[in-house]
Write a protein that holds these residues in place. Structure first.
Motif, mmCIF file in Angstrom:
data_model
loop_
_atom_site.group_PDB
_atom_site.id
_atom_site.type_symbol
_atom_site.label_atom_id
_atom_site.label_comp_id
_atom_site.label_asym_id
_atom_site.label_seq_id
_atom_site.Cartn_x
_atom_site.Cartn_y
_atom_site.Cartn_z
ATOM 1 N N ILE B 93 0.866 -1.185 0.000
ATOM 2 C CA ILE B 93 0.000 0.000 0.000
ATOM 3 C C ILE B 93 0.900 1.230 0.000
ATOM 4 O O ILE B 93 0.665 2.196 -0.708
ATOM 5 N N GLN B 94 1.927 1.231 0.803
ATOM 6 C CA GLN B 94 2.999 2.205 0.699
ATOM 7 C C GLN B 94 4.281 1.542 1.133
ATOM 8 O O GLN B 94 4.218 0.607 1.924
ATOM 9 N N PRO B 95 5.430 1.902 0.617
ATOM 10 C CA PRO B 95 5.705 2.980 -0.332
ATOM 11 C C PRO B 95 5.392 2.559 -1.775
ATOM 12 O O PRO B 95 5.026 1.400 -2.017
ATOM 13 N N ALA B 96 5.580 3.503 -2.690
ATOM 14 C CA ALA B 96 5.463 3.184 -4.107
ATOM 15 C C ALA B 96 6.457 2.072 -4.439
ATOM 16 O O ALA B 96 7.609 2.091 -3.979
ATOM 17 N N THR B 97 6.014 1.101 -5.221
ATOM 18 C CA THR B 97 6.855 -0.064 -5.542
ATOM 19 C C THR B 97 8.071 0.321 -6.386
ATOM 20 O O THR B 97 9.080 -0.384 -6.386
ATOM 21 N N HIS B 99 10.168 2.358 -5.718
ATOM 22 C CA HIS B 99 11.317 2.493 -4.816
ATOM 23 C C HIS B 99 11.960 1.144 -4.501
ATOM 24 O O HIS B 99 13.168 1.051 -4.318
ATOM 25 N N VAL B 100 11.116 0.110 -4.451
ATOM 26 C CA VAL B 100 11.648 -1.239 -4.224
ATOM 27 C C VAL B 100 12.503 -1.646 -5.432
ATOM 28 O O VAL B 100 13.610 -2.183 -5.286
ATOM 29 N N ILE B 101 11.993 -1.370 -6.614
ATOM 30 C CA ILE B 101 12.731 -1.737 -7.838
ATOM 31 C C ILE B 101 13.982 -0.857 -7.981
ATOM 32 O O ILE B 101 15.034 -1.326 -8.430
ATOM 33 N N HIS B 102 13.874 0.399 -7.570
ATOM 34 C CA HIS B 102 15.014 1.328 -7.551
ATOM 35 C C HIS B 102 16.160 0.703 -6.753
ATOM 36 O O HIS B 102 17.317 0.650 -7.201
ATOM 37 N N LYS B 103 15.820 0.178 -5.581
ATOM 38 C CA LYS B 103 16.838 -0.462 -4.725
ATOM 39 C C LYS B 103 17.406 -1.712 -5.402
ATOM 40 O O LYS B 103 18.631 -1.901 -5.462
ATOM 41 N N ARG B 104 16.513 -2.554 -5.931
ATOM 42 C CA ARG B 104 16.966 -3.826 -6.510
ATOM 43 C C ARG B 104 17.863 -3.619 -7.727
ATOM 44 O O ARG B 104 18.775 -4.399 -7.976
ATOM 45 N N LEU B 105 17.584 -2.566 -8.494
ATOM 46 C CA LEU B 105 18.404 -2.301 -9.685
ATOM 47 C C LEU B 105 19.671 -1.524 -9.325
ATOM 48 O O LEU B 105 20.559 -1.358 -10.155
ATOM 49 N N GLY B 106 19.747 -1.041 -8.082
ATOM 50 C CA GLY B 106 20.925 -0.278 -7.650
ATOM 51 C C GLY B 106 21.020 1.081 -8.314
ATOM 52 O O GLY B 106 22.116 1.540 -8.670
ATOM 53 N N LEU B 107 19.876 1.738 -8.489
ATOM 54 C CA LEU B 107 19.872 3.033 -9.178
ATOM 55 C C LEU B 107 20.377 4.135 -8.245
ATOM 56 O O LEU B 107 20.370 3.996 -7.019
ATOM 57 N N SER B 108 20.777 5.237 -8.855
ATOM 58 C CA SER B 108 21.432 6.298 -8.088
ATOM 59 C C SER B 108 20.415 7.172 -7.351
ATOM 60 O O SER B 108 19.224 7.173 -7.678
ATOM 61 N N LYS B 109 20.894 7.929 -6.378
ATOM 62 C CA LYS B 109 20.007 8.843 -5.648
ATOM 63 C C LYS B 109 19.512 9.973 -6.546
ATOM 64 O O LYS B 109 18.558 10.672 -6.209
ATOM 65 N N ASN B 110 20.155 10.185 -7.668
ATOM 66 C CA ASN B 110 19.697 11.214 -8.610
ATOM 67 C C ASN B 110 18.582 10.704 -9.520
ATOM 68 O O ASN B 110 18.058 11.463 -10.332
ATOM 69 N N CYS B 111 18.251 9.422 -9.380
ATOM 70 C CA CYS B 111 17.177 8.838 -10.187
ATOM 71 C C CYS B 111 15.889 8.868 -9.369
ATOM 72 O O CYS B 111 15.812 8.241 -8.309
ATOM 73 N N ILE B 112 14.897 9.609 -9.849
ATOM 74 C CA ILE B 112 13.644 9.684 -9.097
ATOM 75 C C ILE B 112 12.775 8.460 -9.393
ATOM 76 O O ILE B 112 12.962 7.782 -10.410
ATOM 77 N N ALA B 113 11.833 8.182 -8.483
ATOM 78 C CA ALA B 113 10.997 6.984 -8.615
ATOM 79 C C ALA B 113 9.578 7.308 -8.188
ATOM 80 O O ALA B 113 9.366 7.954 -7.161
ATOM 81 N N PHE B 114 8.628 6.901 -8.974
ATOM 82 C CA PHE B 114 7.218 7.026 -8.575
ATOM 83 C C PHE B 114 6.358 6.021 -9.320
ATOM 84 O O PHE B 114 6.765 5.489 -10.347
ATOM 85 N N ASP B 115 5.160 5.764 -8.745
ATOM 86 C CA ASP B 115 4.223 4.808 -9.342
ATOM 87 C C ASP B 115 3.060 5.539 -10.002
ATOM 88 O O ASP B 115 2.744 6.681 -9.641
ATOM 89 N N ILE B 116 2.419 4.857 -10.915
ATOM 90 C CA ILE B 116 1.179 5.341 -11.518
ATOM 91 C C ILE B 116 0.148 4.225 -11.403
ATOM 92 O O ILE B 116 0.452 3.063 -11.694
ATOM 93 N N ASN B 117 -1.059 4.582 -10.951
ATOM 94 C CA ASN B 117 -2.138 3.610 -10.845
ATOM 95 C C ASN B 117 -3.036 3.716 -12.073
ATOM 96 O O ASN B 117 -3.916 4.570 -12.138
#
Lengths: 72, 350
Positions: B93-97, B99-117
């Protein structure tokens, strides 16, 4: 399009034998009158009569005659 | 209005991951009977679907698609500026998923992340949004993930369950010099035509409510069907009126794979030759927002396609929402279908 052709179109759509539908047939007595029949009817009317009928209109249909009347 | 032509984008890659498990529609003969199964197959065109097993979720499939895409196209993970995850089956329900994929892919802090329903219109919405970000901001590379695993629920009719398959996709959209033309629409009047009413704030789940009953999927099939065969041909006409050209200018017209009856009606009304309209729902069912990229991957695997594919695509569904988007993609950037049962073993479970 004459009445017999319209009845035949509906029989085809509902997978019924030719001649099995009459205008007085009540839709709820037909085993195949379900949600799939509803979308098939929308497609049929759109294709042959170039008009879109709504789900709300279909819910009001009681007999085959009700359908025939919109097949113009 | 969400009408726009972008001249500065490039589709750097498209990948699709589906579960390894195949379910045949005829497996349901005991529940539905042979006649009903045959009628379902004839009307919907669905013969098989891919379904997740164990703990596998939409985000797992999207992760695999994204990881494989970045590996094959040798994309430096630090070069990704944004990750967008579009689904109706998020991990939490939260956080946006995302962010989970951001972590798993090892993306940088300069890469923003958000979901769309969003559901079946999601791919065209996401392509538009990513392109606006590339054109308007400092973004250079965006990973757009779209996927779905329709929630299975004992209160949902079997036919509403087996119409849907599970898939996760990844599309890399970057700055370049190809064109994307977009036309998007929405009509909130139809918000309850496709709805899961319970489990949110309007109808919360409490100890005294019936979870499965309240979170069952409701679809007014006749309303949605009528909407689709009215609005999608109208949108194509508006698209060609706005931007010129016609269906002959495109190699393929990739529709969201709703069901075969809808596709046949759209082809007839929009005058799309059947050989220009790829069908994938016979083997993958309706995979919601994943169905357009899945269809592109399937097309490139099954047919001799040109080096550069000039595509016009259309998604439509929940909201109600719909759109038409055209773009080019080089076939070398479309990965073969990926089959996976992997899931995130270290995922937080409370």
């Amino acid at each position: 399009m004459d009445l017999q052709t319209k009845l035949n179109l509906l029989e085809d759509m509902l997978d019924l034998d030719q001649g099995s539908l009459e205008v007085t047939t009540e839709l709820e007595t037909l085993a195949d009158w379900d949600s799939v029949a509803a979308i098939s009817l929308i497609a049929l009317v759109d294709e042959h009569f170039d008009k879109i009928i709504t789900g709300a209109m279909i819910k009001e249909f009681k007999t085959v005659q009700d359908i025939i009347e919109i097949m113009e | 209005m969400a009408n726009a032509v972008f001249n500065n984008i490039y589709i750097g890659g498209i990948a699709c991951a589906v579960p390894e498990k195949v379910e045949k529609i005829t497996d349901y003969i005991d529940e539905l009977g042979e006649d009903e199964i045959n009628k379902f197959i004839d009307t919907t065109g669905v013969r098989e679907r891919r379904v997740v097993t164990g703990n596998q979720t939409t985000s797992d499939m999207c992760f695999v698609a994204a990881e494989q895409l970045m590996k094959e196209k040798q994309i430096d993970k630090d070069s990704i500026d944004a990750i967008i995850f579009l689904t109706q089956s998020a991990d939490y329900i939260q956080p946006a998923t995302s962010h989970v994929i951001h972590k798993r892919l090892g993306l940088s802090k300069n890469c923003i992340a958000f979901d769309i329903n969003l559901g079946c219109s999601g791919y065209v919405y996401g392509m538009y949004l990513a392109s606006t970000m590339l054109q308007g901001g400092s973004f250079r590379k965006i990973l757009f993930l779209a996927g779905e695993m329709a929630v299975e629920n004992p209160e949902t009719s079997i036919k509403d369950v087996i119409l849907f398959g599970h898939a996760g996709t990844a599309t890399l959209i970057e700055r370049g010099n190809t064109e994307m033309k977009c036309l998007l629409k929405a009509n909130g009047e139809g918000y309850s035509s496709l709805i899961i009413p319970g489990g949110g704030m309007r109808k919360p789940i409490t100890s005294s409510t019936n979870f499965y009953k309240d979170t069952a999927y409701h679809m007014d099939g006749a309303e949605v069907f009528g909407f689709t065969i009215t609005e999608i041909p109208r949108a194509f006409k508006e698209f060609f009126d706005l931007y010129g050209g016609n269906i002959d200018n495109y190699d393929y017209c990739v529709f969201h794979q709703a069901n075969l009856l809808i596709l046949k009606q759209l082809a007839r009304k929009i005058k799309v030759p059947l050989e220009k309209m790829p069908i994938s729902l016979d083997r993958y069912a309706n995979t919601s927002s994943a169905s357009i990229p899945l269809g592109i991957v399937d097309l490139c695997e099954r047919e001799q396609v040109p080096e550069t594919l000039n595509l016009i695509t259309s998604g439509f569904g929940v909201g109600l929402s719909w759109g038409v988007v055209s773009f080019e993609v080089e076939s070398k950037n479309v990965l073969p279908m990926i089959y996976t049962s992997d899931y995130y073993k270290e995922a937080f479970r409370g």
